[in-house]
Each structure stands twice: as structure tokens, then as C-alpha cells.
Design a protein around this motif. Structure first.
Motif, mmCIF file in Angstrom:
data_model
loop_
_atom_site.group_PDB
_atom_site.id
_atom_site.type_symbol
_atom_site.label_atom_id
_atom_site.label_comp_id
_atom_site.label_asym_id
_atom_site.label_seq_id
_atom_site.Cartn_x
_atom_site.Cartn_y
_atom_site.Cartn_z
ATOM 1 N N VAL A 278 32.756 32.483 47.100
ATOM 2 C CA VAL A 278 32.636 30.910 46.394
ATOM 3 C C VAL A 278 33.158 30.880 45.125
ATOM 4 O O VAL A 278 33.695 29.980 44.843
ATOM 5 N N THR A 279 33.177 31.949 44.294
ATOM 6 C CA THR A 279 33.612 31.914 43.004
ATOM 7 C C THR A 279 35.242 31.681 42.934
ATOM 8 O O THR A 279 35.813 30.980 42.121
ATOM 9 N N ALA A 280 35.774 32.558 43.790
ATOM 10 C CA ALA A 280 37.477 32.426 43.869
ATOM 11 C C ALA A 280 37.638 30.982 44.471
ATOM 12 O O ALA A 280 38.839 30.633 43.930
ATOM 13 N N TYR A 281 37.130 30.735 45.469
ATOM 14 C CA TYR A 281 37.259 29.079 45.902
ATOM 15 C C TYR A 281 37.051 28.368 44.920
ATOM 16 O O TYR A 281 38.025 27.530 45.003
ATOM 17 N N ALA A 282 36.344 28.320 44.018
ATOM 18 C CA ALA A 282 36.148 27.281 43.107
ATOM 19 C C ALA A 282 37.052 27.275 42.028
ATOM 20 O O ALA A 282 37.618 26.321 41.847
ATOM 21 N N ALA A 283 37.578 28.618 41.744
ATOM 22 C CA ALA A 283 38.590 28.802 40.765
ATOM 23 C C ALA A 283 40.003 28.204 41.333
ATOM 24 O O ALA A 283 40.617 27.782 40.497
ATOM 25 N N ALA A 284 39.948 28.198 42.437
ATOM 26 C CA ALA A 284 41.223 27.596 42.980
ATOM 27 C C ALA A 284 41.278 26.059 43.502
ATOM 28 O O ALA A 284 42.071 25.668 44.124
ATOM 29 N N LEU B 138 32.433 38.922 32.510
ATOM 30 C CA LEU B 138 31.869 37.794 32.202
ATOM 31 C C LEU B 138 32.639 37.134 31.215
ATOM 32 O O LEU B 138 32.816 35.915 31.459
ATOM 33 N N ALA B 139 33.363 37.898 30.281
ATOM 34 C CA ALA B 139 34.284 37.325 29.361
ATOM 35 C C ALA B 139 35.547 36.567 30.131
ATOM 36 O O ALA B 139 36.055 35.367 29.781
ATOM 37 N N LEU B 140 36.149 37.368 31.160
ATOM 38 C CA LEU B 140 37.328 36.791 31.885
ATOM 39 C C LEU B 140 36.685 35.411 32.621
ATOM 40 O O LEU B 140 37.312 34.520 32.557
ATOM 41 N N ALA B 141 35.625 35.610 33.078
ATOM 42 C CA ALA B 141 34.995 34.361 33.973
ATOM 43 C C ALA B 141 34.900 33.188 33.025
ATOM 44 O O ALA B 141 35.097 31.987 33.477
ATOM 45 N N VAL B 142 34.189 33.333 31.725
ATOM 46 C CA VAL B 142 34.075 32.322 30.952
ATOM 47 C C VAL B 142 35.504 31.560 30.534
ATOM 48 O O VAL B 142 35.643 30.516 30.378
ATOM 49 N N ALA B 143 36.521 32.488 30.429
ATOM 50 C CA ALA B 143 37.787 31.889 30.216
ATOM 51 C C ALA B 143 38.378 31.222 30.966
ATOM 52 O O ALA B 143 39.312 30.271 30.821
ATOM 53 N N VAL B 144 37.856 31.137 32.485
ATOM 54 C CA VAL B 144 38.450 30.317 33.588
ATOM 55 C C VAL B 144 37.648 29.080 33.448
ATOM 56 O O VAL B 144 38.321 27.813 33.355
ATOM 57 N N SER B 145 36.419 29.130 33.609
ATOM 58 C CA SER B 145 35.715 27.789 33.864
ATOM 59 C C SER B 145 34.098 28.355 33.573
ATOM 60 O O SER B 145 33.737 29.358 34.045
ATOM 61 N N TRP B 146 33.295 27.411 33.584
ATOM 62 C CA TRP B 146 31.803 27.454 33.562
ATOM 63 C C TRP B 146 31.246 27.786 34.977
ATOM 64 O O TRP B 146 30.404 28.476 35.186
ATOM 65 N N ARG B 147 31.979 27.169 36.019
ATOM 66 C CA ARG B 147 31.724 27.453 37.361
ATOM 67 C C ARG B 147 31.944 29.000 37.704
ATOM 68 O O ARG B 147 31.050 29.640 38.320
ATOM 69 N N VAL B 148 33.253 29.691 37.302
ATOM 70 C CA VAL B 148 33.333 30.761 37.615
ATOM 71 C C VAL B 148 32.372 31.817 36.592
ATOM 72 O O VAL B 148 31.791 32.774 37.349
ATOM 73 N N ALA B 149 31.920 31.253 35.432
ATOM 74 C CA ALA B 149 30.929 32.009 34.873
ATOM 75 C C ALA B 149 29.708 32.307 35.407
ATOM 76 O O ALA B 149 29.081 33.181 35.286
ATOM 77 N N ILE B 150 29.144 31.150 35.941
ATOM 78 C CA ILE B 150 28.127 31.195 36.773
ATOM 79 C C ILE B 150 28.149 32.170 37.970
ATOM 80 O O ILE B 150 27.092 32.979 38.138
ATOM 81 N N GLY B 151 29.236 32.078 38.707
ATOM 82 C CA GLY B 151 29.353 32.873 39.847
ATOM 83 C C GLY B 151 29.345 34.514 39.618
ATOM 84 O O GLY B 151 28.399 35.287 40.190
ATOM 85 N N VAL B 152 30.161 34.915 38.587
ATOM 86 C CA VAL B 152 30.092 36.270 38.175
ATOM 87 C C VAL B 152 28.822 36.704 37.525
ATOM 88 O O VAL B 152 28.263 37.640 37.603
ATOM 89 N N GLY B 153 28.215 35.668 36.700
ATOM 90 C CA GLY B 153 27.015 36.137 36.171
ATOM 91 C C GLY B 153 25.833 36.456 37.041
ATOM 92 O O GLY B 153 24.985 37.121 37.005
ATOM 93 N N LEU B 154 26.007 35.753 38.141
ATOM 94 C CA LEU B 154 25.064 35.808 39.337
ATOM 95 C C LEU B 154 25.312 37.148 40.079
ATOM 96 O O LEU B 154 24.288 38.010 40.384
ATOM 97 N N VAL B 155 26.510 37.571 40.207
ATOM 98 C CA VAL B 155 26.869 38.972 40.608
ATOM 99 C C VAL B 155 26.232 39.879 39.687
ATOM 100 O O VAL B 155 25.620 40.997 40.446
ATOM 101 N N LEU B 156 26.339 39.968 38.455
ATOM 102 C CA LEU B 156 25.910 40.848 37.499
ATOM 103 C C LEU B 156 24.391 40.937 37.620
ATOM 104 O O LEU B 156 23.696 41.933 37.637
#
Length: 261
Positions: free
Chosen positions: A138-144, A86-104
Motif C-alpha cells: 500500500v505504501t509503494a502504491y500510494a507513493a506512486a 522513517l526519515a526516508l519516508a517522511v522525505a517522500v510524503s506523510w502517507r508514506v511516513a504513516i505506512g512505514v511507521g506502522l511497519v516499524l
């Protein structure tokens, strides 16, 4: 640790593919994308630690590993990995943080009481397919930097439907024997998995057709259909091992299409 995280072949390669292939459809690879893919991967495998702690899909090797390390340490390691992802995801963007958070969240709901979707029929396989297939893509797609594209959504949804069908097929107990004896419950489950598989292939084919044309759609559908060759192997271990190998191969093909087309 390899068994606890289910990183033995072909599962480790499968998780790496699931964490990264969505980025290929945005065709951008930079530090943010790498961090998002790493967050995806850690989030996916952390769910396997929760499964091991809860005794879900426990093999002899995983039970032994939990006993040697200790159930509390396994749970603590899962929490550390989830926080790291989750910390890595937050460091990228809020979109990635939401995607990873939902996975968890789905991993927690799948393995832990009082929800424990793993015990609630089709809900378990569906949650796993979303957590290890749809959301990381979707998370990787959004990050890219991928933009909203109906063709990509069709493709990602189709891949998730295929993953759900595969998980349900492997989860049917006594499948081969009960099919021959006409068990109504098992026949219904087999019918559901068949419908999901067909629907997934149609969605994948449609998404590729709209984005890249009929030739690449045919390539993708054929690659994803390879799973069908492993479904009727006599032993459950063979079905899972070779079925996962074909799933990895199909994911690699799907990831390669936007880079080659």
C-alpha cells in the motif's frame, strides 16, 4: 550481517519484491517511488535485527552473529535502520511516513516485551504478514500516485492473506507427525491455514479479474498456488526455502501483470 538481516537467498529477493511490487499497480517510477521502496525495504529488514536480538526465529548462524557482534550493537543497529527508514519516508510524503511507521510499530510489537506478538499464537504471523506484505504494498502504491481502487485493495488483501497462511503453515510444530496422529490443535491450525490460503487466492483472483480480466486472473492465481507444491515437503527447512522461492516467483508474476496487461 547477511544472516542477521535474513538477506540470504531467497529471503533478500522476497523482501525487495515485497517493498516494491505495489508501485507496479500505479505504473509510475520516479525518485519519490524509489525512496519509498528503499524506506520499505530498510523497514522490513530492520525487523529481522529485532528478531535476532530477541531470539525470535533464531538459527545457529543468527545466534552466532549476535554473539560476535554483541546484542546491544544489534539492537542499536536496528534502531538506526528504523530511524533511517522513517526519515526516508517522511522525505517522500506523510502517507508514506504513516505506512512505514506502522511497519516499524508492528515489528516492535512482534519482537519486544511486554507485547511480543511472536508468543501470542496467530497474532505473530498475522503481524508479520501485514508488516512485510500488506503495508509495504500500500505504501509503494500510494507513493506512486495510486488512487483508491477496490480491485487493488482486493489484490493486496489477498496477498496478505496468502502470506499469513504461509507463515502459519510453517509455524505449526510437528505438523506432519501430528496430522497423521490426529492432534486436534494441529488439525485446527492446518484448517485455519487452508482457509486463509483459499481466501487469499479468491481475493487475488477477484482483484485481478476486476482490473485486468479473467485471463490475467488465472495467471495470478496459478502463480500464487505454486506455494501449495512446497507445503508437504518432508523437511521443515525444505518447506521454508522452496516455499519462499515460490512466494518470490508469485510476487514477481503479480508485479509483472499490470506492466504487461
Amino acid at each position: 550481517m547477511t544472516y542477521l538481516h535474513r538477506l540470504d537467498h531467497p529471503f533478500g529477493v522476497h523482501y525487495a519484491c515485497a517493498a516494491s511490487w505495489g508501485a507496479c499497480y500505479a505504473t509510475r517510477f520516479d525518485l519519490a517511488v524509489v525512496l519509498a521502496v528503499l524506506a520499505n525495504f530498510v523497514a522490513i529488514i530492520s525487523g529481522n535485527l529485532l528478531d535476532a536480538h530477541a531470539g525470535v526465529r533464531a538459527t545457529d548462524e543468527r545466534r552466532q552473529a549476535v554473539q560476535e557482534i554483541g546484542a546491544r550493537r544489534v539492537l542499536a543497529l536496528a534502531v538506526v535502520e528504523m530511524v533511517f527508514a522513517l526519515a526516508l519516508a517522511v522525505a517522500v510524503s506523510w502517507r508514506v511516513a504513516i505506512g512505514v511507521g506502522l511497519v516499524l510499530v508492528l515489528h516492535l510489537a512482534h519482537s519486544l516485551e511486554p507485547i511480543r506478538l511472536e508468543r501470542r499464537g496467530y497474532a505473530g504471523p498475522v503481524a508479520l504478514a501485514i508488516a512485510t506484505g500488506l503495508l509495504p504494498s500500500v505504501t509503494a502504491y500510494a507513493a506512486a500516485g495510486g488512487r483508491a481502487d477496490p480491485a487493488v485493495w482486493l489484490l493486496f488483501s489477498g496477498a496478505a492473506a496468502l502470506a499469513t497462511g504461509q507463515a502459519l503453515w510453517w509455524a505449526v510444530p510437528g505438523r506432519t507427525e501430528d496430522i497423521h496422529t490426529g492432534s486436534r490443535a494441529v488439525l485446527h491450525a492446518v484448517d485455519e491455514t487452508t482457509q486463509l490460503t483459499v481466501g487469499g487466492l479468491l481475493l487475488v483472483g477477484g482483484g485481478l479479474w476486476f482490473r485486468f480480466g479473467p485471463l490475467w486472473a488465472a495467471v495470478g492465481v496459478v502463480a500464487c498456488s505454486a506455494f501449495l507444491l512446497a507445503r508437504d515437503l518432508p523437511a521443515a527447512g525444505q518447506r521454508l526455502r522452496y516455499g519462499m522461492s515460490t512466494a518470490v516467483a508469485s510476487t514477481i508474476v503479480l508485479a509483472s501483470i499490470p506492466l504487461l496487461a
